[in-house]
Design a protein around this motif. Sequence first.
Motif, PDB file in Angstrom:
ATOM      1  N   ILE A   3     -14.286  -3.448  -1.187  1.00 23.06           N
ATOM      2  CA  ILE A   3     -14.119  -4.651  -2.016  1.00 23.06           C
ATOM      3  C   ILE A   3     -13.728  -5.847  -1.150  1.00 23.06           C
ATOM      4  CG2 ILE A   3     -12.722  -5.680  -3.840  1.00 23.06           C
ATOM      5  CD1 ILE A   3     -12.571  -2.879  -5.105  1.00 23.06           C
ATOM      6  N   LEU A   4     -12.785  -5.615  -0.223  1.00 21.80           N
ATOM      7  CA  LEU A   4     -12.343  -6.710   0.645  1.00 21.80           C
ATOM      8  C   LEU A   4     -13.485  -7.211   1.527  1.00 21.80           C
ATOM      9  CD1 LEU A   4      -8.811  -5.431   1.746  1.00 21.80           C
ATOM     10  CD2 LEU A   4      -9.337  -7.226   0.082  1.00 21.80           C
ATOM     11  N   ALA A   5     -14.282  -6.286   2.067  1.00 18.24           N
ATOM     12  CA  ALA A   5     -15.401  -6.695   2.906  1.00 18.24           C
ATOM     13  C   ALA A   5     -16.424  -7.492   2.107  1.00 18.24           C
ATOM     14  CB  ALA A   5     -16.048  -5.472   3.538  1.00 18.24           C
ATOM     15  N   THR A   6     -16.692  -7.062   0.880  1.00 13.91           N
ATOM     16  CA  THR A   6     -17.642  -7.778   0.030  1.00 13.91           C
ATOM     17  C   THR A   6     -17.148  -9.193  -0.278  1.00 13.91           C
ATOM     18  OG1 THR A   6     -18.338  -5.688  -0.962  1.00 13.91           O
ATOM     19  CG2 THR A   6     -18.894  -7.706  -2.159  1.00 13.91           C
ATOM     20  N   ASN A  36     -11.292   5.676  -1.721  1.00 12.73           N
ATOM     21  CA  ASN A  36     -10.553   4.413  -1.748  1.00 12.73           C
ATOM     22  C   ASN A  36     -11.559   3.282  -1.501  1.00 12.73           C
ATOM     23  OD1 ASN A  36      -8.813   2.323  -1.543  1.00 12.73           O
ATOM     24  ND2 ASN A  36      -7.562   3.194   0.103  1.00 12.73           N
ATOM     25  N   TYR A  37     -11.796   2.479  -2.526  1.00 10.62           N
ATOM     26  CA  TYR A  37     -12.819   1.415  -2.449  1.00 10.62           C
ATOM     27  C   TYR A  37     -12.236   0.065  -2.038  1.00 10.62           C
ATOM     28  CZ  TYR A  37     -15.962   4.651  -4.804  1.00 10.62           C
ATOM     29  OH  TYR A  37     -16.737   5.728  -5.118  1.00 10.62           O
ATOM     30  N   LYS A  77      -5.195   5.664   2.905  1.00  3.63           N
ATOM     31  CA  LYS A  77      -4.218   4.827   2.234  1.00  3.63           C
ATOM     32  C   LYS A  77      -4.676   3.379   2.225  1.00  3.63           C
ATOM     33  CE  LYS A  77      -0.142   7.615   3.137  1.00  3.63           C
ATOM     34  NZ  LYS A  77       1.193   7.651   3.730  1.00  3.63           N
ATOM     35  N   SER A  78      -4.382   2.663   1.143  1.00  6.19           N
ATOM     36  CA  SER A  78      -4.803   1.279   1.020  1.00  6.19           C
ATOM     37  C   SER A  78      -4.171   0.412   2.069  1.00  6.19           C
ATOM     38  CB  SER A  78      -4.450   0.750  -0.381  1.00  6.19           C
ATOM     39  OG  SER A  78      -5.161   1.477  -1.348  1.00  6.19           O
ATOM     40  N   ASP A  79      -2.881   0.649   2.384  1.00  2.05           N
ATOM     41  CA  ASP A  79      -2.213  -0.208   3.364  1.00  2.05           C
ATOM     42  C   ASP A  79      -2.787   0.030   4.752  1.00  2.05           C
ATOM     43  OD1 ASP A  79      -1.308   2.314   3.565  1.00  2.05           O
ATOM     44  OD2 ASP A  79       0.827   1.817   3.695  1.00  2.05           O
ATOM     45  N   ALA A  80      -3.209   1.280   5.063  1.00  5.88           N
ATOM     46  CA  ALA A  80      -3.839   1.530   6.352  1.00  5.88           C
ATOM     47  C   ALA A  80      -5.171   0.821   6.439  1.00  5.88           C
ATOM     48  CB  ALA A  80      -4.036   3.030   6.569  1.00  5.88           C
ATOM     49  N   ALA A  81      -5.937   0.796   5.315  1.00  6.23           N
ATOM     50  CA  ALA A  81      -7.206   0.078   5.315  1.00  6.23           C
ATOM     51  C   ALA A  81      -6.957  -1.405   5.530  1.00  6.23           C
ATOM     52  CB  ALA A  81      -7.925   0.318   4.001  1.00  6.23           C
ATOM     53  N   VAL A 133     -21.608  -2.863   2.932  1.00  4.05           N
ATOM     54  CA  VAL A 133     -22.581  -1.870   2.471  1.00  4.05           C
ATOM     55  C   VAL A 133     -22.194  -0.473   2.945  1.00  4.05           C
ATOM     56  CG1 VAL A 133     -24.973  -1.098   2.697  1.00  4.05           C
ATOM     57  CG2 VAL A 133     -24.476  -3.515   2.304  1.00  4.05           C
ATOM     58  N   VAL A 134     -21.805  -0.352   4.236  1.00  2.00           N
ATOM     59  CA  VAL A 134     -21.389   0.944   4.783  1.00  2.00           C
ATOM     60  C   VAL A 134     -20.178   1.485   4.032  1.00  2.00           C
ATOM     61  CG1 VAL A 134     -20.485   2.104   6.826  1.00  2.00           C
ATOM     62  CG2 VAL A 134     -22.356   0.460   7.051  1.00  2.00           C
ATOM     63  N   LEU A 135     -19.197   0.612   3.768  1.00  8.89           N
ATOM     64  CA  LEU A 135     -17.971   1.051   3.076  1.00  8.89           C
ATOM     65  C   LEU A 135     -18.258   1.476   1.649  1.00  8.89           C
ATOM     66  CD1 LEU A 135     -15.435  -1.608   4.415  1.00  8.89           C
ATOM     67  CD2 LEU A 135     -15.613   0.792   5.074  1.00  8.89           C
ATOM     68  N   TRP A 136     -19.186   0.781   0.979  1.00 10.66           N
ATOM     69  CA  TRP A 136     -19.528   1.175  -0.387  1.00 10.66           C
ATOM     70  C   TRP A 136     -20.254   2.527  -0.424  1.00 10.66           C
ATOM     71  CZ3 TRP A 136     -17.453  -0.549  -4.584  1.00 10.66           C
ATOM     72  CH2 TRP A 136     -16.961  -1.853  -4.671  1.00 10.66           C
ATOM     73  N   VAL A 137     -21.095   2.771   0.553  1.00 10.67           N
ATOM     74  CA  VAL A 137     -21.849   4.030   0.572  1.00 10.67           C
ATOM     75  C   VAL A 137     -20.949   5.226   0.843  1.00 10.67           C
ATOM     76  CG1 VAL A 137     -23.632   5.325   1.817  1.00 10.67           C
ATOM     77  CG2 VAL A 137     -24.020   2.933   1.203  1.00 10.67           C
ATOM     78  N   ASP A 138     -20.037   5.077   1.763  1.00  5.77           N
ATOM     79  CA  ASP A 138     -19.165   6.205   2.151  1.00  5.77           C
ATOM     80  C   ASP A 138     -17.736   5.718   2.246  1.00  5.77           C
ATOM     81  OD1 ASP A 138     -18.294   8.670   2.901  1.00  5.77           O
ATOM     82  OD2 ASP A 138     -18.881   8.471   5.011  1.00  5.77           O
ATOM     83  N   ALA A 139     -17.143   5.436   1.090  1.00  2.10           N
ATOM     84  CA  ALA A 139     -15.753   4.971   1.066  1.00  2.10           C
ATOM     85  C   ALA A 139     -14.845   6.117   1.470  1.00  2.10           C
ATOM     86  CB  ALA A 139     -15.382   4.456  -0.311  1.00  2.10           C
ATOM     87  N   PRO A 140     -14.116   6.069   2.607  1.00  2.00           N
ATOM     88  CA  PRO A 140     -13.274   7.189   3.041  1.00  2.00           C
ATOM     89  C   PRO A 140     -12.001   7.296   2.237  1.00  2.00           C
ATOM     90  CG  PRO A 140     -13.012   5.327   4.520  1.00  2.00           C
ATOM     91  CD  PRO A 140     -14.057   4.919   3.530  1.00  2.00           C
ATOM     92  N   SER A 141     -11.426   8.508   2.289  1.00  2.00           N
ATOM     93  CA  SER A 141     -10.143   8.735   1.623  1.00  2.00           C
ATOM     94  C   SER A 141      -9.043   8.326   2.565  1.00  2.00           C
ATOM     95  CB  SER A 141     -10.014  10.206   1.253  1.00  2.00           C
ATOM     96  OG  SER A 141      -8.733  10.464   0.722  1.00  2.00           O
TER      97      SER A 141
END
Length: 305
Positions: free
Chosen positions: A224-227, A219-220, A301-305, A291-299
């Motif tokens: 995307i939001l952080a970027t 889930n990216y 739910k989008s609403d939880a993120a 950068v951290v999120l792009w390298v290891d985007a965890p699986s």
Amino acid sequence: MIKRLRGVTCVVTCTLTTCMSMMSVAHADPSAAEIESARKLFKQAEADETAGKWDVALAEIHRASAIKMTAGLRFHIALCESNLHQNAAALSDYTAADLLARAEKNSEVQEAVREPRADLEARVPKVKLTVPNDAKNLEVRIDSTVVTDLTEDVRLDTGAHDIEARADGRAPFSKKLNLQERDSVTIAITLPSLTQAPPKSVDAPTDEEPAANGSSKRNYVPAILATAGAVVLVGAGIGSFLVAGGAQTDARTACTSGSTDCSGDKSQVHVWDAVALGAWIGAAGVGALAVVLWVDAPSRKSDAA
């Protein structure tokens, strides 16, 4: 012991002859010729017993008993089996001879049976079988022979034996035994159920489940939001820096002409500089998170993120 057996055999022989004589009078079948044949077979069997030919004598007595079974013949069957070391069968036939003798009111055979039967009762191994109460169409075999009565102890000869059991919807049971004289054992026959839970259906992988090839669907959205946040903060910093630059130019012009007080303009420049610096610091932090999120985007739910 041999003299005693001969004495017992004599008693049983006399009783057997009497019974056969009565048979020819009381029954139309067997015929007189068959009775005579049975007498001859028994006489030959008696001679073979005396000679120690127990297997030959047993076959002859079985042929005589096929014409008409009597307590005396059953006794001699047991006697031959005992001397052939078929003790479990001998015990069964001594018991049957005793029952027949009681029915015939034959006290001589009853007396002859008592001692050898008691001896074998103590010596022949016995096996108690316990089985599941809910087993359907249960079949238990010992040495390929079906056990018809599971409520009674099974008498077996010494040596090796195979116990097998089967039932509907159950895993089969198998066990080997090696029995010695006077053994008394209990065998618990276990028949585990073959019923299994239905297999779990396989659905397409979701954001929370691994894909079929072992990889997980990432889930990216958080990256995307952080970027985007970092870009916004950088833009805000640049804007604030430009505003501060413009304010500084205006303040420098006003102060040079000496027409106004310069202190307020300087404060405004400092504020915009501080806003720009704070925006850039925030952009750096959010950028690092992106950068951290792009390298290891965890699986997740989008609403939880």
